[in-house]
Design a protein around this motif. Structure first.
Motif, PDB file in Angstrom:
ATOM      1  N   ASN A   7      -8.698  -4.498  24.981  1.00 57.37           N
ATOM      2  CA  ASN A   7     -10.171  -5.185  25.180  1.00 57.37           C
ATOM      3  C   ASN A   7     -10.328  -5.600  26.685  1.00 57.37           C
ATOM      4  O   ASN A   7     -11.400  -5.746  27.377  1.00 57.37           O
ATOM      5  CB  ASN A   7      -9.906  -6.608  24.622  1.00 57.37           C
ATOM      6  N   LEU A   9      -9.136  -3.867  29.442  1.00 61.37           N
ATOM      7  CA  LEU A   9      -9.302  -2.656  29.998  1.00 61.37           C
ATOM      8  C   LEU A   9     -10.751  -2.142  29.946  1.00 61.37           C
ATOM      9  O   LEU A   9     -11.421  -1.828  30.880  1.00 61.37           O
ATOM     10  CB  LEU A   9      -8.387  -1.651  29.603  1.00 61.37           C
ATOM     11  N   GLU A  10     -11.290  -2.284  28.687  1.00 55.27           N
ATOM     12  CA  GLU A  10     -12.426  -2.004  28.389  1.00 55.27           C
ATOM     13  C   GLU A  10     -13.588  -2.838  29.011  1.00 55.27           C
ATOM     14  O   GLU A  10     -14.563  -2.262  29.502  1.00 55.27           O
ATOM     15  CB  GLU A  10     -12.744  -2.140  26.924  1.00 55.27           C
ATOM     16  N   ARG A  12     -13.104  -4.387  31.942  1.00 53.22           N
ATOM     17  CA  ARG A  12     -13.123  -3.998  33.350  1.00 53.22           C
ATOM     18  C   ARG A  12     -13.801  -2.642  33.465  1.00 53.22           C
ATOM     19  O   ARG A  12     -14.564  -2.622  34.328  1.00 53.22           O
ATOM     20  CB  ARG A  12     -11.557  -3.651  33.878  1.00 53.22           C
ATOM     21  N   LEU A  13     -13.504  -1.711  32.422  1.00 52.29           N
ATOM     22  CA  LEU A  13     -14.312  -0.318  32.833  1.00 52.29           C
ATOM     23  C   LEU A  13     -15.821  -0.553  32.607  1.00 52.29           C
ATOM     24  O   LEU A  13     -16.538  -0.089  33.540  1.00 52.29           O
ATOM     25  CB  LEU A  13     -13.976   0.452  31.653  1.00 52.29           C
ATOM     26  N   GLY A  14     -16.332  -1.422  31.423  1.00 54.23           N
ATOM     27  CA  GLY A  14     -17.766  -1.666  31.669  1.00 54.23           C
ATOM     28  C   GLY A  14     -18.317  -2.431  32.825  1.00 54.23           C
ATOM     29  O   GLY A  14     -19.232  -2.053  33.272  1.00 54.23           O
ATOM     30  N   VAL A  16     -17.148  -1.757  35.919  1.00 51.06           N
ATOM     31  CA  VAL A  16     -17.233  -0.885  36.838  1.00 51.06           C
ATOM     32  C   VAL A  16     -18.269   0.176  36.574  1.00 51.06           C
ATOM     33  O   VAL A  16     -19.205   0.473  37.645  1.00 51.06           O
ATOM     34  CB  VAL A  16     -15.965  -0.204  36.831  1.00 51.06           C
ATOM     35  N   GLU A  17     -18.616   0.413  35.385  1.00 51.42           N
ATOM     36  CA  GLU A  17     -19.806   1.302  35.022  1.00 51.42           C
ATOM     37  C   GLU A  17     -20.904   0.679  35.295  1.00 51.42           C
ATOM     38  O   GLU A  17     -22.092   1.213  35.951  1.00 51.42           O
ATOM     39  CB  GLU A  17     -19.674   1.701  33.489  1.00 51.42           C
ATOM     40  N   ASP A  18     -20.986  -0.850  35.274  1.00 49.64           N
ATOM     41  CA  ASP A  18     -22.283  -1.489  35.291  1.00 49.64           C
ATOM     42  C   ASP A  18     -22.504  -1.506  36.814  1.00 49.64           C
ATOM     43  O   ASP A  18     -23.716  -1.308  37.340  1.00 49.64           O
ATOM     44  CB  ASP A  18     -22.202  -2.839  35.067  1.00 49.64           C
ATOM     45  N   GLU A  19     -21.595  -1.871  37.569  1.00 44.49           N
ATOM     46  CA  GLU A  19     -21.664  -1.865  39.174  1.00 44.49           C
ATOM     47  C   GLU A  19     -22.148  -0.409  39.685  1.00 44.49           C
ATOM     48  O   GLU A  19     -23.080  -0.263  40.531  1.00 44.49           O
ATOM     49  CB  GLU A  19     -20.483  -2.248  39.821  1.00 44.49           C
TER      50      GLU A  19
END
Length: 157
Positions: A7, A9-10, A12-14, A16-19
């Motif tokens: 959760n 990691l998800e 954090r990845l979300g 990064v994808e938003d930025e």
């Protein structure tokens, strides 16, 4: 324990994808306005988005924003050759909303080379929509030492 790590990691990845999506959106602006694509540039905003560039009043809604890029002054700048560049902003995410604060520069073709025409500080408020991230509001102020410009600069803390 594994679910918590996945959760985290998800999340954090979300983020990064938003930025990255916001950076891509803001990076799209310059090439659109420098190529005369007024309507496409206005599509970067929400339907009721506001652009307040300073000195010409606020434009509210996509048609009004597109009209800014159709003004004679802007068309003349594009006709000479121009570069609207958005520097990397500081982005703060808050769920489906975000704030980005950073510099922008406009250079114009001066014949023998390019000259800096305008250096500004910007504050973008953004929202995730069905179309992806879009600009809700952009305030832009020339870096002239004014209280308004300094306030926008300070908002990058």
């Amino acid at each position: 324990m594994t679910d918590d790590r996945l959760n985290a990691l998800e999340a954090r990845l979300g983020a990064v994808e938003d930025e990255l999506a916001i950076l891509r959106l803001l990076a799209t602006y310059g090439p659109l306005v420098d190529s005369g694509c007024a309507e496409e540039a206005a599509e970067l905003w929400t339907e009721d988005g506001v652009y307040e560039p300073g000195g010409v009043g606020a434009m509210a809604g996509r048609p009004a924003i597109a009209s800014l890029y159709s003004m004679d002054r802007h068309r003349e700048l594009v006709g000479r050759g121009s570069m609207h560049h958005t520097a990397l902003p500081k982005i703060v995410l808050d769920g489906d909303r975000a704030e980005a604060v950073g510099y922008s520069f406009v250079a114009e073709n001066a014949g023998a080379g390019f000259s800096l025409w305008r250096a500004s500080i910007n504050r973008w408020l953004l929202r995730r929509t069905a179309e992806g991230w879009r600009i809700v509001e952009r305030r832009n102020r020339v870096l002239d030492g004014s209280d308004e410009a300094l306030a926008l600069l300070k908002s990058a803390r």
